[in-house]
Design an enzyme around this catalytic site. Structure first.
Site, mmCIF file in Angstrom:
data_model
loop_
_atom_site.group_PDB
_atom_site.id
_atom_site.type_symbol
_atom_site.label_atom_id
_atom_site.label_comp_id
_atom_site.label_asym_id
_atom_site.label_seq_id
_atom_site.Cartn_x
_atom_site.Cartn_y
_atom_site.Cartn_z
ATOM 1 C CE LYS A 133 -4.479 0.940 0.161
ATOM 2 N NZ LYS A 133 -5.632 0.125 -0.292
HETATM 3 P P1 NAD Z 1 -14.147 7.497 -2.893
HETATM 4 O O1 NAD Z 1 -13.269 8.625 -2.588
HETATM 5 O O2 NAD Z 1 -14.698 7.357 -4.266
HETATM 6 O O3 NAD Z 1 -15.409 7.509 -1.911
HETATM 7 C C1 NAD Z 1 -15.334 7.716 -0.556
HETATM 8 C C2 NAD Z 1 -16.637 8.385 -0.139
HETATM 9 O O4 NAD Z 1 -16.710 8.419 1.275
HETATM 10 C C3 NAD Z 1 -16.762 9.831 -0.622
HETATM 11 O O5 NAD Z 1 -18.053 10.022 -1.163
HETATM 12 C C4 NAD Z 1 -16.599 10.654 0.655
HETATM 13 O O6 NAD Z 1 -17.331 11.853 0.611
HETATM 14 C C5 NAD Z 1 -17.172 9.690 1.663
HETATM 15 N N1 NAD Z 1 -16.779 9.961 3.035
HETATM 16 C C6 NAD Z 1 -15.569 10.357 3.519
HETATM 17 N N2 NAD Z 1 -15.632 10.526 4.859
HETATM 18 C C7 NAD Z 1 -16.900 10.235 5.218
HETATM 19 C C8 NAD Z 1 -17.588 10.222 6.450
HETATM 20 N N3 NAD Z 1 -16.960 10.541 7.589
HETATM 21 N N4 NAD Z 1 -18.898 9.860 6.448
HETATM 22 C C9 NAD Z 1 -19.540 9.539 5.313
HETATM 23 N N5 NAD Z 1 -18.933 9.527 4.118
HETATM 24 C C10 NAD Z 1 -17.629 9.875 4.071
HETATM 25 O O7 NAD Z 1 -13.363 6.188 -2.434
HETATM 26 P P2 NAD Z 1 -13.668 4.677 -2.808
HETATM 27 O O8 NAD Z 1 -12.716 4.271 -3.875
HETATM 28 O O9 NAD Z 1 -15.119 4.436 -3.006
HETATM 29 O O10 NAD Z 1 -13.187 3.980 -1.467
HETATM 30 C C11 NAD Z 1 -14.011 3.935 -0.311
HETATM 31 C C12 NAD Z 1 -13.495 2.876 0.625
HETATM 32 O O11 NAD Z 1 -13.451 1.644 -0.086
HETATM 33 C C13 NAD Z 1 -12.090 3.091 1.178
HETATM 34 O O12 NAD Z 1 -12.017 2.588 2.485
HETATM 35 C C14 NAD Z 1 -11.232 2.278 0.253
HETATM 36 O O13 NAD Z 1 -10.016 1.884 0.876
HETATM 37 C C15 NAD Z 1 -12.151 1.102 0.009
HETATM 38 N N6 NAD Z 1 -11.847 0.354 -1.198
HETATM 39 C C16 NAD Z 1 -11.951 0.922 -2.437
HETATM 40 C C17 NAD Z 1 -11.628 0.172 -3.555
HETATM 41 C C18 NAD Z 1 -11.755 0.722 -4.946
HETATM 42 O O14 NAD Z 1 -11.424 0.004 -5.907
HETATM 43 N N7 NAD Z 1 -12.276 1.912 -5.134
HETATM 44 C C19 NAD Z 1 -11.181 -1.149 -3.418
HETATM 45 C C20 NAD Z 1 -11.110 -1.698 -2.142
HETATM 46 C C21 NAD Z 1 -11.446 -0.930 -1.035
#
Ligand code: NAD
Length: 416
Positions: free
Chosen positions: A106
């Site tokens: 990471k």
């Molecule tokens: P992203 O940035 O597209 O979305 C994150 C969302 O969470 C945003 O809409 C943001 O406004 C919201 N957010 C932030 N703080 C918040 C809070 N306190 N309360 C409510 N909403 C809040 O990111 P993503 O790619 O969708 O990733 C989200 C999670 O999923 C992360 O933990 C990431 O590690 C995990 N993840 C993502 C992927 C991927 O391929 N995108 C893969 C595995 C895990």
């Protein structure tokens, strides 16, 4: 006593529980418990106003026994070395849970991307890539997007790495734009995996998917796609939130329209047909599937007793603290652990890497059917361990994953 929220301490506690069940010998346990490498880099960037700002960045490789390290790059003001170490170890267990030939890594940079221009982000990304290029590479460590990084960021990483090598190297990152070797289906992969495993969980519990209520915390990439796909399968999304606020619509909302509203206005707030609700009250809504899809530690042991869901589908990494986990176990709430639930993203990343190495690209139907097969198989394997050994789903996933990595490490032996 308040519980620790240090993500690396939590990751190690989760590992320890699995190691206890597997009766791992102390030496092997010590090897698997600690990241193999951690690189700290300073990233000087010329800002638009002429100032030079030095950002701090990290790249951690937790384990590479089963293949190259794999894991995203996060840009966020709260990034810390311990967070990146935790995320790297979760990647090791995630890749092993879905049984793809990768270890875990990471990266992260402490910065506030919302306050940076595109040019500043590009210069920071390119310099960060140059600094970590001594440990990344298509057969060594393959970054991908994470919070506040995207396909454009990956294009800059690929280009920078390729420039220094003097040739185009598609396999150095995944999550690239389609125009430069991205995979069909990658953008939706995490959300698709969340949807597939949520449906499998409801089926395992004998709960009908038709009309089942879904609440999503964090309406970003993973959360919005999972919502849309679950809606398409007959479930009803009744609440959603982002960093600006939370909304509820007890009769259900249209996830695709909400996605559009968020793109246009930058927020879920004010979406027609919904009412505002407090962030914690959203998590306490009665529903069949609660999807935490924002950041770590969203559900603590104080919050867990208020949750009224049958299934918690961890789209985010590490959203449930160990204290909350214990409460869910006691209350019979099934948690689909992050290392299983959100593994769709890394699985299609793996497909992208394979396609790039072979220079032979698949259509979206092929990507999705291979993804569905892997996610269903992984859910079934974890559920089997959970049932047979009477373990909660997280511990079962860790037992499966840690056993796979331990076997690989043991068979390879200790060098020298
Ligand atoms: P992203 O940035 O597209 O979305 C994150 C969302 O969470 C945003 O809409 C943001 O406004 C919201 N957010 C932030 N703080 C918040 C809070 N306190 N309360 C409510 N909403 C809040 O990111 P993503 O790619 O969708 O990733 C989200 C999670 O999923 C992360 O933990 C990431 O590690 C995990 N993840 C993502 C992927 C991927 O391929 N995108 C893969 C595995 C895990």
């Amino acid at each position: 006593m308040s519980e620790t929220l240090n993500p690396f301490a939590i990751a190690q506690a989760q590992f320890d529980r699995a190691a206890d069940h597997l009766d791992l010998d102390p030496g092997l346990r010590a090897v698997l418990r600690t990241p193999r490498r951690a690189l700290i880099v300073s990233i000087p960037v010329k800002m638009d106003d002429g100032r030079v700002v030095v950002f701090e960045g990290y790249r951690v490789q937790h384990n590479i026994a089963r293949g190259p390290a794999k894991g995203g790059i996060r840009y966020h003001p709260n990034v810390s070395l311990d967070e990146v170490r935790a995320l790297a170890s979760w990647m090791t267990w995630k890749c092993a849970t879905v049984n793809i030939p990768y270890g875990g890594g990471k990266g992260g940079v402490i910065c506030d991307p919302k306050k940076m221009s595109l040019g500043e982000l590009e210069r920071m990304t390119r310099r960060y890539t140059a600094e970590i290029s001594i440990i990344i590479g298509p057969d060594r460590d393959i970054p991908a997007p994470d919070v506040y990084t995207n396909a454009q960021t990956m294009a800059w990483v690929m280009d920078t790495y390729s420039m220094t090598e003097g040739r185009t190297i598609l396999g150095v990152v995944t999550g690239k734009p389609l125009a430069i070797g991205g995979s069909e289906g990658r953008g939706e992969a995490t959300g698709r995996g969340v949807a597939v495993t949520s449906l499998e969980a409801l089926a395992a519990l004998g709960v009908s998917a038709e009309g089942a209520r879904v609440v999503v915390q964090g309406y970003g990439n993973a959360g919005s796609v999972a919502s849309r796909l679950l809606h398409e399968r007959g479930l009803k999304v009744i609440g959603a939130s982002d960093s600006t606020g939370a909304i509820v619509a007890r009769g259900g909302l249209d996830p695709a329209a909400l996605e559009k509203h968020k793109t246009q206005t930058g927020s879920v707030k004010g979406f027609p047909g919904t009412e505002p609700i407090g962030a914690d009250d959203l998590l306490a809504l009665e529903c069949e599937v609660l999807v935490p899809a924002a950041l770590e530690n969203a559900i603590t042991k104080e919050m867990a007793p208020r949750v009224r869901a049958r299934v918690v589908a961890e789209a985010a990494n590490g959203p449930t603290t160990p204290g909350a986990d214990a409460v869910f176990k006691e209350r019979g709430i099934m948690v689909i652990p992050d290392i299983l639930c959100n593994a769709g993203g890394v699985t299609v990343s793996y497909f992208e890497w394979v396609q790039g190495l072979q220079a032979f690209f698949w259509d979206e139907a092929e990507v999705n059917s291979n993804l569905d097969r892997i996610m269903k198989r992984a859910f079934a394997e974890v559920h089997k361990v959970s049932t047979e050994r009477r373990l909660d789903m997280r511990t079962a996933a860790y037992v499966l994953a840690v056993d796979r990595v331990a076997q690989a490490t043991k068979i390879r032996g200790l060098w020298p």
